[in-house]
Design an enzyme around this catalytic site. Structure first.
Site, PDB file in Angstrom:
ATOM      1  N   SER A 430       0.811  -1.214   0.000  1.00 22.60           N
ATOM      2  CA  SER A 430       0.000   0.000   0.000  1.00 22.60           C
ATOM      3  C   SER A 430       0.844   1.265   0.000  1.00 22.60           C
ATOM      4  O   SER A 430       0.349   2.339  -0.335  1.00 22.60           O
ATOM      5  CB  SER A 430      -0.940   0.013   1.212  1.00 22.60           C
ATOM      6  OG  SER A 430      -0.203  -0.101   2.410  1.00 22.60           O
ATOM      7  N   HIS A 451      -2.001  -2.771  -6.007  1.00 25.90           N
ATOM      8  CA  HIS A 451      -2.518  -2.348  -4.711  1.00 25.90           C
ATOM      9  C   HIS A 451      -4.039  -2.473  -4.659  1.00 25.90           C
ATOM     10  O   HIS A 451      -4.768  -1.677  -5.268  1.00 25.90           O
ATOM     11  CB  HIS A 451      -2.090  -0.893  -4.450  1.00 25.90           C
ATOM     12  CG  HIS A 451      -2.608  -0.330  -3.170  1.00 25.90           C
ATOM     13  ND1 HIS A 451      -2.778   1.024  -2.971  1.00 25.90           N
ATOM     14  CD2 HIS A 451      -2.995  -0.926  -2.002  1.00 25.90           C
ATOM     15  CE1 HIS A 451      -3.250   1.240  -1.762  1.00 25.90           C
ATOM     16  NE2 HIS A 451      -3.399   0.075  -1.161  1.00 25.90           N
ATOM     17  N   GLU A 463      -4.827  -0.010  -7.836  1.00 25.75           N
ATOM     18  CA  GLU A 463      -3.709   0.789  -8.340  1.00 25.75           C
ATOM     19  C   GLU A 463      -2.654  -0.147  -8.915  1.00 25.75           C
ATOM     20  O   GLU A 463      -2.173  -1.040  -8.214  1.00 25.75           O
ATOM     21  CB  GLU A 463      -3.070   1.596  -7.208  1.00 25.75           C
ATOM     22  CG  GLU A 463      -3.653   2.948  -6.958  1.00 25.75           C
ATOM     23  CD  GLU A 463      -2.865   3.728  -5.919  1.00 25.75           C
ATOM     24  OE1 GLU A 463      -2.452   4.855  -6.225  1.00 25.75           O
ATOM     25  OE2 GLU A 463      -2.673   3.230  -4.798  1.00 25.75           O
ATOM     26  N   ASN A 501      -2.632   6.750  -1.332  1.00 27.82           N
ATOM     27  CA  ASN A 501      -2.149   6.955   0.031  1.00 27.82           C
ATOM     28  C   ASN A 501      -1.246   8.179   0.142  1.00 27.82           C
ATOM     29  O   ASN A 501      -1.195   8.817   1.200  1.00 27.82           O
ATOM     30  CB  ASN A 501      -1.427   5.709   0.534  1.00 27.82           C
ATOM     31  CG  ASN A 501      -2.406   4.654   1.019  1.00 27.82           C
ATOM     32  OD1 ASN A 501      -3.520   4.967   1.433  1.00 27.82           O
ATOM     33  ND2 ASN A 501      -2.020   3.391   0.954  1.00 27.82           N
TER      34      ASN A 501
END
Length: 719
Positions: A430, A451, A463, A501
C-alpha cells in the site's frame, strides 16, 4: 418493410402484428437525438396505418435499450433552463406517442432496459421479459432524474413507494423482482421471449386482455388518497435526506416531482417532470456526477487498451499470504472465473482466508443471488496450500504478505528464483516503493505493484504501480487481470504511497493538527461528513483503516517526503498506536466500538480517547466549518496537484476516479480536479496562502500558482 432507419426497422412479424426492432450499428442500442427524431416520424406514420393491430418492440442486441446516449446529451444540459424545458418536452412527446398508439403495444425485454430504455418499455401497454432481464432508472447516479416519463409512469404501474425506491436508488432490478411489483407482466426463458410476447399481444388484440384499461391507469392520477400520499411522500423524502444528507438533489427532486404530480393527469404530470428535470440538469452536482461517468468511461477505455496488448494468458493466478486480504483477493478471482492458488506458511491463515471467501459467497446464497451449486463451484476454484511447488502453475502471483520491505523483498526474491519463465510478479503493497522492492529481483521488468483496497470485493479500485524498470508487457498483463477481476485499474508511477495513500496522509496530517490545536475530533468528523460529504470523517476513517496501519504508513511517507510529511511531535495517531488502540480491529481508537444485533460495529464516544490526547492538545477550541474543511482538504488537494505535475498520475480523470473509488471522495463533488474547477484554482490558492504559515503541506507549488494565474481549468466545459 413498414419503416427503416439507421437504428431501427419496422415490419410485419405475423399477420397484423408489427415488430419495431431496435438494431443500431454499434454493440448496444441507445437513444440518440437522431434515433428519437426518427422514432417520432415513424410513430406518426405507424399510428395512421390501419393494417397494424398490435406492435412489439424488440432488440437485436444482447440488451434491449441501455438508455440515452449520455455523451451526446451532455452538451444539451448547458443550455438555458427554458430551452431545456422545450427540448425535454419534445423528447417526452415521443414517449407519449408510443403510449397513444391506437393499438396494443408490448416490449419484449431481453438483457438490460435502463434509463430511457426502461422508460420506453413503461410507455408500452405490456412488458414481457427474459429471465436474465434487468430494468432500472439509474439517472440519479448522474445527478439527474428520469426525464422521459419515468417519474410519471412508474408510480402508476408499480405504486408510488416501489417507484420511489427504484428511482432514488438508481438500482438495476432483476426480472423476478420486477415481476413481483408489476413492472413486468411476465418473465419467460430467453428462447420463449418472442413467442410469449406474440401470444400476449394476440390476446390483447382479441379483446381477452383489457389493454385500454391497463393504459388508462397511466393516464390518470395516482390511486392514493390524501392521507396515504402524505405518509408515503414524507417517509420517502425523509429516507432520502437521511441517506444523502442533502448533498444529492436528484433523488429528493424525484420524490418531490412524483408528489407534485400525484393528483395530475399524464400531461399535467409530464409538464412537472419536464420543468424539474431541466432544473436538475443545470446543477453543479449533475455536472460533477456526469463528469464521474465520463471519467469512468475514460479510465475503462484506457485500461482496455492496456489489456488488448497483453500477450500473457492468465489461466491460473496465485496469492501469497492468506488471511482477510488474501482471502478477499482469492474470492474475487474465483468469483470472476480465474482459478487461484492461495499460499501461506500457516494453516490458520489459510483457514482464515478460506473462511473469508466462504463468508462472502455464503452471503450471496443467503440473499438469493447465487445458488449453492455455484458457491461450491466457486470455492473449488480456490486451492489453499502450504506448498511452494503449487505456485508453479500460476501465470500471475500477487504477493500479499506483511507490509515490511525486508520481508517482502525476501519473499519476492524467493518467488522469482522458483517460478517459471514468464510468470508475472506483483506486490499488494500500500505504500512501499516498487523500485525498493525490485532491488531484490534479477528481472524487475516482470514486476509491478498491484494495490488492492480493503475490503477487496467492495472496493472497485486497483492501483497498478509501474516501477522504473517495469516492462509494458507486465503492465498490460496486470491490467488485464484486474479487469478480469471486475475492477477499475489505474496505472500510476512509483513513489512512496503511490497516488491514493500519498494524497490521503496529508489529509490526515491536516486533521491531526486541528485536533492538537483543540478541535473536537468528533465535530471535525461531522463537518467532513455532513458538510463536505465524505462517507467517514478523518477520525472514523483512521479507525477503519487501522491506527497501527496508519502509524506504519506515516513512517513510510515521512521517509519519502520529509519536508511535507515528517511525523509530527504531537500526533494523535502515535498516542493511540503506543496505547495499542488500533481502531475497529480491537474496538478502541478515536471511538469505541460495539457489535450490534446485525453483527456490525457501531461507534460511540470514548472518554478515554479524550484523556489520552489531553497531554498533546491545546484547550478546547471551536473552529468554523469552512476552516475545518480548508485545513483538511487543502493538504490533500495540494498533493493531488503535485502528483499530476510530477507525472505520478497521468490525468485529472484518473486522479479523480482513484479518489472516488479508492477513498470515497464525495461523488457529488466529482473528484479533486472537478472540485477545483467548480471552486476556481485561484480561489484555492488564496485559501492555501491563508494557511501557508502552518507548514509545507499548505504551501502551493510554483506550477500550481502559475496555473491559477493562467486561469487553468482541468475539464473543458462543452457547450
Amino acid at each position: 418493410m413498414l419503416y427503416k432507419s439507421d437504428s431501427f426497422e419496422v415490419s410485419f412479424l405475423k399477420e397484423n402484428i408489427a415488430e419495431f426492432k431496435f438494431c443500431a450499428t454499434g454493440s448496444v442500442n441507445t437513444l440518440s437525438q437522431k434515433t428519437l427524431s426518427d422514432c417520432a416520424a415513424a410513430l406518426k406514420e405507424l399510428a395512421a396505418n390501419s393494417d397494424i393491430k398490435g406492435m412489439i418492440f424488440t432488440s437485436d442486441k444482447e440488451h434491449f435499450i441501455i438508455g440515452a446516449d449520455i455523451f451526446e446529451f451532455l452538451p444539451t444540459f448547458t443550455r438555458p433552463e427554458e430551452e431545456l424545458v422545450v427540448w425535454i418536452k419534445n423528447a417526452t412527446d415521443i414517449f407519449d406517442a408510443i403510449e397513444d398508439l391506437p393499438f396494443p403495444t408490448l416490449s419484449a425485454i431481453n438483457g438490460l432496459a435502463l434509463g430511457g430504455g426502461c422508460e420506453w418499455a413503461l410507455a408500452t401497454d405490456y412488458r414481457v421479459a427474459s429471465e436474465t432481464a434487468k430494468m432500472g432508472l439509474p439517472e440519479v447516479k448522474l445527478g439527474i432524474m428520469p426525464g422521459f416519463g419515468g417519474t410519471v409512469r412508474l408510480p402508476r404501474i408499480i405504486g408510488a413507494d416501489n417507484a420511489m425506491m427504484w428511482i432514488t436508488s438508481g438500482a438495476e432490478n432483476r426480472a423476478a423482482d420486477a415481476l413481483k411489483v408489476g413492472a413486468f407482466d411476465a418473465v419467460v426463458s430467453t428462447d420463449k421471449l418472442l413467442e410469449s410476447s406474440v401470444s400476449t399481444l394476440e390476446l390483447a388484440i382479441a379483446g381477452k386482455l383489457d389493454w385500454q384499461s391497463k393504459r388508462n391507469v397511466k393516464l390518470q392520477p395516482l390511486k392514493l388518497n390524501r392521507v396515504e400520499q402524505g405518509m408515503s411522500f414524507a417517509m420517502a423524502e425523509g429516507m432520502v435526506m437521511g441517506k444523502t444528507k442533502g448533498h444529492y438533489p436528484a433523488p429528493v427532486m424525484a420524490v418531490r416531482t412524483i408528489k407534485a404530480a400525484a393528483n395530475c393527469t399524464r400531461d399535467e404530470a409530464m409538464a412537472i417532470e419536464n420543468a424539474n428535470f431541466a432544473k436538475l440538469a443545470r446543477t453543479p452536482e449533475a455536472a460533477a456526477q456526469t463528469g464521474i461517468f465520463l471519467a469512468d468511461q475514460y479510465i475503462k477505455g484506457k485500461a482496455r487498451k492496456f489489456a488488448k496488448h497483453s500477450d500473457v494468458e492468465i489461466k491460473q493466478a496465485a496469492v501469497l499470504g492468506a488471511g482477510i486480504m488474501g482471502g478477499g483477493i482469492a474470492y474475487q478471482s474465483a468469483y470472476k472465473g480465474t482459478p487461484i492458488i492461495m499460499k501461506d506458511i500457516q494453516q490458520d491463515a489459510l483457514d482464515l482466508g478460506m473462511g473469508e471467501a466462504s463468508k462472502l459467497l455464503g452471503a450471496k446464497v443467503k440473499r438469493g443471488h447465487m445458488p449453492m451449486e455455484k458457491m461450491l463451484a466457486t470455492l473449488s476454484k480456490i486451492k489453499p496450500t502450504l506448498n511452494d511447488s503449487d505456485l508453479q502453475s500460476a501465470n500471475i502471483i500477487v504477493e500479499a504478505v506483511v507490509e515490511n520491505p525486508k520481508v517482502k523483498q525476501a519473499v519476492l526474491a524467493d518467488l522469482e528464483k522458483n517460478m517459471p519463465e514468464g510468470t508475472v510478479l506483483t506486490s499488494n503493497t500500500s505504500t512501499i516503493c516498487i523500485d525498493l522492492l525490485a532491488q531484490a529481483l534479477d528481472k524487475p521488468e516482470n514486476f509491478c505493484g498491484m494495490h488492492f483496497f480493503n475490503p477487496v470485493p467492495k472496493m472497485p479500485l486497483v492501483e497498478i504501480i509501474r516501477g522504473a524498470k517495469t516492462s509494458d508487457k507486465t503492465i498490460n498483463a496486470v491490467v488485464d487481470y484486474a479487469l478480469k477481476l471486475g475492477k477499475s485499474p489505474i496505472v500510476v508511477n512509483d513513489c512512496p504511497g503511490f497516488f491514493v495513500n500519498r494524497v490521503l496522509f496529508p489529509y490526515f496530517a491536516g486533521f491531526s493538527k486541528l485536533v492538537v490545536e483543540g478541535a473536537n475530533f468528533a465535530k471535525v468528523d461531522k463537518v467532513m461528513e455532513n458538510v463536505f460529504g465524505w462517507p467517514m470523517g478523518p477520525a472514523y476513517l483512521l479507525d477503519v483503516v487501522g491506527i497501527d496501519t496508519a502509524f506504519h504508513c506515516t513512517g513510510v511517507m515521512a521517509d519519502g517526503f520529509p519536508e511535507r510529511m515528517a511525523r509530527a511531535d504531537k500526533d494523535p495517531v502515535t498516542i493511540f498506536a503506543n496505547e495499542k488502540r488500533f481502531g475497529q480491529k480491537n474496538k478502541a481508537g478515536f471511538y469505541k466500538y460495539e457489535t450490534d444485533r446485525r453483527g456490525r460495529l457501531k461507534k460511540s464516544h470514548d472518554e478515554t480517547a479524550i484523556e489520552l490526547l489531553s497531554p498533546i492538545t491545546d484547550a478546547p477550541k471551536e473552529f468554523d466549518k469552512q476552516e475545518i474543511i480548508d485545513r483538511c482538504m487543502i493538504p490533500m488537494i495540494n498533493e493531488v496537484l503535485l502528483c499530476l505535475q510530477e507525472g505520478i498520475v497521468a490525468s485529472p480523470q484518473e486522479a479523480d476516479m482513484a479518489l472516488v473509488y479508492g477513498v470515497g471522495f464525495p461523488p457529488f463533488r466529482g473528484g479533486a480536479f472537478r472540485y477545483l474547477d467548480q471552486t476556481g484554482l485561484a480561489n484555492f490558492v488564496a485559501a492555501a496562502d491563508k494557511y501557508a504559515h502552518l507548514g509545507a503541506i499548505y504551501q502551493v507549488s510554483e506550477q500550481t500558482r502559475k496555473w491559477a494565474e493562467e486561469g487553468r481549468v482541468f475539464y473543458k466545459v462543452e457547450g
